[in-house]
Motif scaffolding. Structure first.
Motif, short mmCIF file in Angstrom:
data_model
loop_
_atom_site.label_atom_id
_atom_site.label_comp_id
_atom_site.label_asym_id
_atom_site.label_seq_id
_atom_site.Cartn_x
_atom_site.Cartn_y
_atom_site.Cartn_z
N SER A 8 41.44 56.92 10.41
CA SER A 8 42.66 57.49 9.83
C SER A 8 42.36 58.68 8.93
O SER A 8 43.21 59.55 8.76
CB SER A 8 43.44 56.42 9.07
N ARG A 9 41.16 58.74 8.37
CA ARG A 9 40.78 59.85 7.51
C ARG A 9 40.29 61.06 8.29
O ARG A 9 40.23 62.17 7.75
CB ARG A 9 39.70 59.42 6.53
N MET A 41 39.02 51.45 11.02
CA MET A 41 40.39 51.97 10.94
C MET A 41 40.54 53.00 9.82
O MET A 41 41.19 54.03 10.00
CB MET A 41 41.38 50.81 10.74
#
Length: 51
Positions: A29-30, A25
């Protein structure tokens, strides 16, 4: 007095799965794009089969 709800549980398999999911996750998300299969495998520690 014993509290029936005061139970300490530790499931090492579950904790490992949570860590892998968290790592995936965070990486997703990065990233500004979809992760490739190879990137996901690397994050999860998967090694390809040598057929």
């Amino acid at each position: 007095m014993n509290d029936q709800f005061d139970v300490t549980l530790e499931d090492s398999v579950l904790l490992g799965e949570v860590e892998l999911t968290t790592n995936l996750m965070v990486a997703a998300s990065r990233s500004e794009r979809h992760l490739t299969t190879e990137e996901i495998d690397r994050i999860l520690g998967v090694t390809p089969d040598d057929d």
